[in-house]
Design an enzyme around this catalytic site. Structure first.
Site, PDB file in Angstrom:
ATOM      1  CG  ASP A  83      -1.753   1.016   1.005  1.00  0.00           C
ATOM      2  OD1 ASP A  83      -2.108   1.083   0.280  1.00  0.00           O
ATOM      3  OD2 ASP A  83      -2.801   0.719   1.934  1.00  0.00           O
TER       4      ASP A  83
ATOM      5  CG  HIS B 143       0.914   2.109  -9.651  1.00  0.00           C
ATOM      6  ND1 HIS B 143       0.674   1.516  -8.261  1.00  0.00           N
ATOM      7  CD2 HIS B 143      -0.404   2.866  -9.817  1.00  0.00           C
ATOM      8  CE1 HIS B 143      -0.744   2.463  -8.049  1.00  0.00           C
ATOM      9  NE2 HIS B 143      -1.775   2.712  -9.006  1.00  0.00           N
TER      10      HIS B 143
ATOM     11  CG  LEU C 213       9.607 -17.269  -2.874  1.00  0.00           C
ATOM     12  CD1 LEU C 213       9.327 -17.178  -0.920  1.00  0.00           C
ATOM     13  CD2 LEU C 213      10.000 -15.686  -3.320  1.00  0.00           C
TER      14      LEU C 213
END
Ligand code: FPP
Length: 252
Positions: free
Chosen positions: A26, A43, A137
């Site tokens: 965020d 972004h 991962l």
């Protein structure tokens, strides 16, 4: 003090690295606004922060990293911002997939796939297929995702099983619902990190976060780096996780 999750893996530092870390990325817009830049730049820098987060999580021994990349509610944003975010997702997959693959990252997607454009859908499927055997991962991308919608999908899947006679209503247990979620094999997150100081879950992993620890960081997402992840982990290590039971006996 005990912070040992059933799922944690031992690390060289002596702490148990959380097996599953999830992140609400965020603050891209505020990061940009505070610099007089367009939201799109926030972004774009957010994608760079995502690359840092994936590398750092892998280096630290985290096994599952889930990122909230586009929520089911984000469609209400202006069309131009949605275009920017879709463009970034496409570029992220096109540019970074080879590197993720060579680093042993497995990509999985959660969220509603129906209604997504064919090019996005194709890239998401390509990422999952190419990396399906990787084991270092698992990067879970929550895309077009909402926790309530995911629980509703699970309920619908079970309702179909019941209506077609493969299950009885009393077999609709918490375990059955967990097993009908988008990615049933995903362990519950040990830690959810939210950046930018907001202290909300915003419809992220509602079912899976029943016993999750939350850490809220004051940094905006584009500034997230390895040090920020380590500070969230330090906070996690200070917590005592009891899973509804009693605190561990001192020295026990
Ligand atoms: C929150 O910032 C971030 C998002 C809505 C999307 C997260 C997207 C990225 C990090 C980049 C795209 C990456 C992929 C893989 C698609 P905000 O816009 O809510 O910030 P604000 O609350 O300050 O306005």
């Amino acid at each position: 003090m005990s912070n040992v999750a059933a799922s944690a893996t031992p690390s060289v530092s002596g702490f148990d690295v959380p097996r599953h870390v999830a992140i609400i990325m965020d603050g891209n817009g505020r990061w940009a606004a505070s610099r007089g830049l367009p939201r799109s730049e926030g972004h774009r820098r957010g994608v760079e922060a995502l690359r840092r987060a994936v590398r750092a999580a892998g280096d630290l021994g985290v096994k599952y990293l889930t990122i909230f990349s586009f929520s089911a509610e984000n469609w209400t944003r202006p069309a131009s911002e949605i275009r920017d975010l879709m463009g970034l997702l496409k570029r992220f997959i096109r540019n970074d997939l080879a590197e993720l693959h060579s680093n042993g990252v497995r990509v999985r997607i959660i969220g509603e796939r129906e209604g997504l454009s064919p090019d996005i859908l194709g890239l998401l499927q390509e990422a999952e297929e190419l990396t399906r055997a990787n084991q270092n991962l698992t990067l879970v991308v929550a895309f077009n995702y909402g926790g309530r919608q995911e629980i509703a999908r699970a309920a619908r899947r079970l309702a179909i099983e019941v209506s077609e006679g493969r299950m009885t209503p009393d077999q609709v247990t918490a375990d059955a619902i967990g097993g009908a979620l988008d990615l049933p094999e995903l362990p519950d997150p040990d830690l959810i990190i939210r950046t930018s100081g907001e202290q909300r879950l915003s419809n992220f992993l509602l079912w899976q976060s029943a016993y999750t620890e939350f850490v809220f960081l004051p940094v905006h997402w584009p500034d997230f780096d390895r040090a920020a992840l380590e500070s969230a982990l330090s906070e996690f290590y200070r917590r005592e996780r009891r899973f509804g039971g009693l605190a561990a006996q001192a020295g026990g």
